[in-house]
Design a protein around this motif. Structure first.
Motif, PDB file in Angstrom:
ATOM      1  N   HIS A   1      13.183   1.150   6.080  1.00  0.00           N
ATOM      2  CA  HIS A   1      12.314   1.109   4.896  1.00  0.00           C
ATOM      3  C   HIS A   1      10.881   1.399   5.342  1.00  0.00           C
ATOM      4  O   HIS A   1      10.036   0.514   5.327  1.00  0.00           O
ATOM      5  CB  HIS A   1      12.388  -0.272   4.223  1.00  0.00           C
ATOM      6  N   VAL A   2      10.648   2.619   5.764  1.00  0.00           N
ATOM      7  CA  VAL A   2       9.331   2.966   6.304  1.00  0.00           C
ATOM      8  C   VAL A   2       8.888   4.347   5.804  1.00  0.00           C
ATOM      9  O   VAL A   2       9.713   5.156   5.381  1.00  0.00           O
ATOM     10  CB  VAL A   2       9.335   2.971   7.852  1.00  0.00           C
ATOM     11  N   CYS A   3       7.565   4.569   5.828  1.00  0.00           N
ATOM     12  CA  CYS A   3       6.997   5.862   5.424  1.00  0.00           C
ATOM     13  C   CYS A   3       5.730   6.064   6.260  1.00  0.00           C
ATOM     14  O   CYS A   3       5.327   5.164   6.997  1.00  0.00           O
ATOM     15  CB  CYS A   3       6.699   5.862   3.933  1.00  0.00           C
ATOM     16  N   PRO A   4       5.072   7.204   6.138  1.00  0.00           N
ATOM     17  CA  PRO A   4       3.867   7.433   6.953  1.00  0.00           C
ATOM     18  C   PRO A   4       2.810   6.340   6.772  1.00  0.00           C
ATOM     19  O   PRO A   4       2.114   5.997   7.739  1.00  0.00           O
ATOM     20  CB  PRO A   4       3.361   8.797   6.447  1.00  0.00           C
ATOM     21  N   VAL A   5       2.700   5.762   5.553  1.00  0.00           N
ATOM     22  CA  VAL A   5       1.653   4.759   5.326  1.00  0.00           C
ATOM     23  C   VAL A   5       1.938   3.482   6.116  1.00  0.00           C
ATOM     24  O   VAL A   5       1.098   3.007   6.882  1.00  0.00           O
ATOM     25  CB  VAL A   5       1.497   4.442   3.819  1.00  0.00           C
ATOM     26  N   CYS A   6       3.167   2.943   5.957  1.00  0.00           N
ATOM     27  CA  CYS A   6       3.427   1.665   6.617  1.00  0.00           C
ATOM     28  C   CYS A   6       3.764   1.842   8.102  1.00  0.00           C
ATOM     29  O   CYS A   6       3.834   0.871   8.842  1.00  0.00           O
ATOM     30  CB  CYS A   6       4.460   0.838   5.861  1.00  0.00           C
ATOM     31  N   LEU A   7       3.959   3.107   8.527  1.00  0.00           N
ATOM     32  CA  LEU A   7       4.089   3.354   9.967  1.00  0.00           C
ATOM     33  C   LEU A   7       2.726   3.631  10.587  1.00  0.00           C
ATOM     34  O   LEU A   7       2.604   3.801  11.795  1.00  0.00           O
ATOM     35  CB  LEU A   7       5.015   4.549  10.227  1.00  0.00           C
TER      36      LEU A   7
ATOM     37  N   PHE B   1       0.809  -1.227   0.000  1.00  0.00           N
ATOM     38  CA  PHE B   1       0.000   0.000   0.000  1.00  0.00           C
ATOM     39  C   PHE B   1       0.840   1.275   0.000  1.00  0.00           C
ATOM     40  O   PHE B   1       0.313   2.370   0.214  1.00  0.00           O
ATOM     41  CB  PHE B   1      -0.942   0.021   1.210  1.00  0.00           C
ATOM     42  N   CYS B   2       2.178   1.136  -0.146  1.00  0.00           N
ATOM     43  CA  CYS B   2       3.020   2.334  -0.190  1.00  0.00           C
ATOM     44  C   CYS B   2       4.220   2.055  -1.097  1.00  0.00           C
ATOM     45  O   CYS B   2       4.390   0.937  -1.568  1.00  0.00           O
ATOM     46  CB  CYS B   2       3.498   2.730   1.216  1.00  0.00           C
ATOM     47  N   GLY B   3       5.034   3.083  -1.322  1.00  0.00           N
ATOM     48  CA  GLY B   3       6.132   2.942  -2.272  1.00  0.00           C
ATOM     49  C   GLY B   3       7.439   2.472  -1.658  1.00  0.00           C
ATOM     50  O   GLY B   3       8.470   2.461  -2.328  1.00  0.00           O
ATOM     51  N   CYS B   4       7.425   2.089  -0.384  1.00  0.00           N
ATOM     52  CA  CYS B   4       8.670   1.648   0.254  1.00  0.00           C
ATOM     53  C   CYS B   4       9.193   0.398  -0.452  1.00  0.00           C
ATOM     54  O   CYS B   4       8.418  -0.521  -0.733  1.00  0.00           O
ATOM     55  CB  CYS B   4       8.444   1.322   1.725  1.00  0.00           C
ATOM     56  N   VAL B   5      10.508   0.354  -0.720  1.00  0.00           N
ATOM     57  CA  VAL B   5      11.049  -0.799  -1.439  1.00  0.00           C
ATOM     58  C   VAL B   5      11.198  -1.991  -0.490  1.00  0.00           C
ATOM     59  O   VAL B   5      11.377  -1.835   0.720  1.00  0.00           O
ATOM     60  CB  VAL B   5      12.383  -0.489  -2.142  1.00  0.00           C
TER      61      VAL B   5
HETATM   62 ZN   LIG Z   1       5.956   2.577   3.459  1.00  0.00          ZN
END
Ligand SMILES: [Zn+2]
Length: 511
Positions: free
Chosen positions: A41-47, A26-30
């Protein structure tokens, strides 16, 4: 007929991580975080930060459909995501995006080798969800003083494959898991060697009692052990007059026991409701095109190998257990004798790879072909071939270099034959004893030949040559019917051999 004495019913929920996708679901993290520091490898979506919005990864949906098709499932017309609400530190949003009604696919099956022949294990459903983060404990989960959390895994695409409770023993469960890994491995959607690529929750009940769910088992061996332990535990509860309660248990891999974690939640405890941030997907049109891209699956390939290459089913099964191995074999079989190739790839190379915890990528096809060619030309012995394969795996190099270095001089077939004839001539009594039915007499002749060839001959080959000379009375084993036999006198003993052998012995001055 397997009578299932303990009334065991096992159903498995297998989480397959689509770790070959480039980005999370659901996010662009590789996704290639496996060698990177935690939480890198984290962003607001997966956090799970407030206000962040998920966007579906189309490739993940395609991979999920692929898996459904390979498991003989019906791919649904519409699919939808739901929120499964629960709080746990590895799930910062307080809910997991998963599927409930309208999973991607359902109603499939997998054939496995059961306790009493082929067993059809039903696939209830295969649905998509996001992976939570990873909890890291010091030592064992019940003794650890703290818990660390790594969110690199959070938001990885998972396919949860839920089976019907069709398995009746831990062994069947293990075979089902092997089969599943085999099938999904063919689809090129996940790398089974990465940590956490396949995780298992196992449901098990005995004697029609309540079921226990064992959570998050990370290895197949672990699953088998956990189930074995559970059968004993549940039997003991019943024997003491107790009742097996429905609960969630944790498998402690180090101690090989299961521990009670909490009483089992019911579906309504999770208050599933449709995920409002993701639209329902209409996927009815996708399946036919994806079906076209499906590779030849393990069972089909296994049958084709038996038919096309005339190899044993056992070999075909082992060779198709992994896609890379199947491709390796097929490339070799096209340029060598397929049956001999099957024996050497399956019975020798595969074992040597297993022993070293290596995959078939560690061995070059050209090297396998050289080894087979040297064997076919009777330029090396079978023991020599095994030695070459081991040395290639341990030290590298080429077969030719190894032969030179190790002085694997090759005791050619005719040298073995000459030595065998000499051995017979020098030990006619042993030869006559063998022909009279004393099978053990052959061993002393084999010993003599090995000594004459200074251990360079292959003991199996030596036996074969001796038996051919003494049992059939001829060697080489060609045109058997046409060769006349004759009885010759060696010393005081009469031995029956073929005329060519008798002539050879005469020429050598033995008779
Ligand atoms: Zn992410």
């Amino acid at each position: 007929m397997y009578d299932n004495p303990d009334g065991v019913m096992i159903g498995l929920e297998v989480h397959v991580q689509l770790n070959k996708l480039k980005t999370k679901v659901f996010c662009g993290c590789v996704t290639d975080y496996h060698n990177d520091p935690p939480n890198s490898h984290v962003c607001p979506v997966c956090l799970g930060l407030p206000g962040s919005m998920p966007v579906i990864n189309k490739k993940a949906v395609e991979a999920a459909i692929k898996i459904g098709l390979a498991l003989n499932c019906k791919v649904e017309e519409h699919t939808q995501f739901y929120r499964k609400n629960y709080y746990y530190p590895d799930l910062p949003k307080g809910f997991q995006i998963t599927q409930y009604d309208f999973p991607i696919s359902s109603g499939g099956y997998v054939m496995i080798e059961g306790e009493d022949g082929e067993l059809r294990v039903g696939i209830t459903r295969a649905h998509m969800e996001e992976d939570p983060g990873r909890l890291v404990h010091e030592g064992t989960i019940d003794k650890s003083k703290y818990t660390l959390i790594d969110y690199n895994r959070s938001g990885m695409a998972l396919i949860e494959i839920v089976s019907d409770p069709d398995m009746r023993s831990p062994k069947e469960a293990r075979r089902y898991l092997d089969k599943l890994r085999n099938i999904v491995g063919y689809l090129d959607v996940f790398d089974g060697n990465l940590e956490g690529a396949m995780r298992v929750d196992a449901n098990i009940s005995i004697m029609g009692g309540q079921r226990a769910e064992i959570k998050n088992i990370s290895s197949f061996k672990g699953a088998e052990r956990a189930l074995l332990f559970e059968i004993v535990r549940q039997k003991n509860v019943l024997r003491r007059g107790g009742v097996v309660v429905q609960e969630t248990r944790h498998f402690d891999e180090a101690r090989e026991i299961t521990l009670s974690m909490r009483t089992k939640e019911e579906a309504h405890d999770y208050r599933y409701f449709p995920e409002p941030d993701l639209v329902p997907l209409k996927i009815s049109g996708w399946a036919p095109a994806i079906k076209e891209t499906l590779p030849e699956l393990p069972d089909a390939r296994r049958m084709r190998f038996v038919e096309q290459y005339g190899i044993k089913d056992d070999h075909a099964k082992a060779l198709t257990s992994e896609l890379k191995l199947a491709i390796f074999y097929e490339d070799v079989a096209k340029k060598a004798d397929p049956k001999t190739a099957a024996v050497w790839v399956c019975d020798v190379l595969k074992g040597e790879l297993n022993y070293r915890d290596l995959t078939v990528e560690a061995f070059k096809k050209e090297h396998m072909l050289s080894v087979l060619e040297l064997l076919a030309g009777r330029k090396i012995t079978e023991d020599g071939a095994v030695d070459i394969i081991r040395t290639l795996l341990d030290k590298g190099g080429s077969p030719e270099e190894i032969i030179k270095e190790k002085g694997l001089v090759i005791v050619a077939g005719d040298i073995v034959e000459t030595a065998a004839l000499e051995a017979i001539v020098e030990n006619p009594q042993a030869a006559a004893d063998y022909q009279a039915g004393k099978v053990k007499a052959l061993n002393s002749l084999v010993g003599v030949v090995m000594k004459k060839t200074k251990g360079g001959a292959d003991a199996r080959k030596v036996r074969e040559v001796l038996i051919a000379i003494l049992s059939d009375g001829f060697y080489p084993p060609i045109e058997r019917e046409k060769i006349e036999k004759t009885i010759i006198k060696i010393g005081d003993v009469m031995v029956e051999v073929s005329k060519p052998i008798a002539n050879l012995l005469k020429k050598m001055g033995y008779v």
